[in-house]
Write an enzyme that holds these catalytic residues in place. Structure first.
Site, PDB file in Angstrom:
ATOM      1  N   ARG B  51      70.669  15.133  60.683  1.00  0.00           N
ATOM      2  CA  ARG B  51      69.226  14.923  60.837  1.00  0.00           C
ATOM      3  C   ARG B  51      68.780  13.840  59.871  1.00  0.00           C
ATOM      4  NH1 ARG B  51      68.245  21.270  60.536  1.00  0.00           N
ATOM      5  NH2 ARG B  51      70.088  20.894  59.241  1.00  0.00           N
ATOM      6  N   ASP B  53      66.661  11.007  57.907  1.00  0.00           N
ATOM      7  CA  ASP B  53      65.296  10.971  57.356  1.00  0.00           C
ATOM      8  C   ASP B  53      64.453   9.841  57.954  1.00  0.00           C
ATOM      9  OD1 ASP B  53      65.278  13.114  55.614  1.00  0.00           O
ATOM     10  OD2 ASP B  53      66.196  11.975  53.981  1.00  0.00           O
ATOM     11  N   ARG B 198      72.216   8.129  49.621  1.00  0.00           N
ATOM     12  CA  ARG B 198      71.180   7.338  48.950  1.00  0.00           C
ATOM     13  C   ARG B 198      71.224   7.514  47.424  1.00  0.00           C
ATOM     14  NH1 ARG B 198      65.982   8.890  52.372  1.00  0.00           N
ATOM     15  NH2 ARG B 198      64.972   7.769  50.667  1.00  0.00           N
TER      16      ARG B 198
END
Lengths: 248, 248
Positions: B51, B53, B198
């Site tokens: 999923r 972002d 990230r």
């Protein structure tokens, strides 16, 4: 002192109604002039090498303007980029002679046109290329494109009704670069007529997909009849790559 | 008959609040489910491999759904692409075993992260990369990135407060590819924690700009303390590249 300043700029044309200022529509020129006027504390008008259409991009557009702006020339790109929207960037600023004119002083321009050939459109390239699902014979396109090189009357490839003194231009180079499914055509000439690159691309792609023959290029150049050429390719594949000047 | 169908999709995440459906916000899942439900004439729910972002992109996201849809599987991509917005594309559709689950059946995922290093931001890459104006020592980044390979507890690189059973993952590969000023880092693992790529990128870039040393990687893996790692790199540089399954 009134300085004549050249700016090299790049922009993503997606969200603009073209370069040239017009009422009630976002334009590159309006953004640029607003940013410059704010920094110069006087109203600035810019002149561009080429007035790109809505959706057309630029990697090396050149503009010039005359101003008493006090911002040092070497700090101008950073100062402007801090004000401009992120889809317009000032790459370089330079003091030029008083006689320099971004449009009339240009001796050569290069436009590129990107084509993405694949069964399924790319979500990442949709705003920066023309999607063609049919296979393209790029050797045929190259062969046809090379026929454009030289001094010709390009009237047959210009938008009908354009009011220019002469439609004779010299195409200096035509190149094709392939990177996987993305192919870029580069056109270098001493000048371009309105919609000339997009009309040439529309014609070349019909040749590359065997809808017409390479000899049509010679025919269109000879007959100077727009109705003989192919459709105008859409704007999003087109980039103003660079403008050449003889600077002293 | 109820079929279990796998779709490979790509999307430009710029205009979406992420993959997962949520009220009053545009999501990839809502667009996909609306298009599927329209074609299937029944309400469809999809399950995704990852999923992503808001602002994160995908080149090879995988979803599956169960349906009595009558559209032949080989015609599903074209049918869906004719309804979906152009920033979401269905690349492939395939019938899979009833037990197939896009998330739980995945054995390996690859994410990439693009960094554009230049004095001036690129108007064309701004939505698809992180812009870094300082020079980056990519050899140091590669050296540090390779230290992540292997089975480790990646808790120190996960968003704090994530409630997963275990934060042990196996990083199978780390690669760097350079193309001029654009550099892409590829991370392949059996799974990723929330914000893991990230947070790793934020740390690697601090190493590459000499704000910290490569040995910090070992320290963060050992201490499992998020506060020791670098900042979370912004979403627009991140791409879900591919998901690997053992399909029979």
């Amino acid at each position: 002192m009134l300085s004549n300043i050249l700016l090299k700029i790049s922009y993503d044309g997606t969200n603009y109604s073209g370069f040239q200022i017009q009422p009630n529509a976002p334009t590159i020129q309006a953004c640029l002039e607003d940013a410059l006027s704010f920094l110069a504390k006087e109203r600035i008008r810019v002149t561009a090498a080429g007035r790109t259409d809505a959706g057309v991009h630029a990697k090396g557009q050149v503009v010039n303007f005359k101003s008493r702006i006090s911002v040092p020339i070497e700090k101008l790109p950073v100062a402007l980029n801090s004000i401009l929207p992120p889809d317009i960037r000032v790459e370089m600023a330079q003091l030029v002679e008083d006689s320099f004119h971004a449009r009339y002083s240009a001796i050569e321009k290069t436009y590129s046109y990107q084509v993405y050939q694949a069964p399924i459109q790319s979500c990442f390239l949709r705003l920066y290329s023309l999607w063609v699902s049919n296979p393209i014979d790029w050797e045929k396109v190259e062969q046809a494109g090379k026929m454009l090189i030289g001094k010709h009357d390009f009237k047959g490839f210009a938008a009908t009704g354009s009011s220019v003194q002469t439609s004779v231009r010299t195409m200096k180079d035509f190149q094709i670069k392939k990177e996987g499914r993305l192919t870029t055509m580069y056109f270098t000439a001493d000048g371009f007529l309105y919609h000339m690159v997009r009309n040439i691309v529309g014609t070349l792609l019909e040749i590359g997909t065997h809808k017409r023959s390479t000899s049509d290029i010679a025919l269109i150049l000879e007959r100077k009849d727009r109705s003989l050429a192919g459709p105008t390719a859409p704007p999003q594949g087109l980039f103003l790559e660079s403008v050449l000047y003889l600077l002293s």
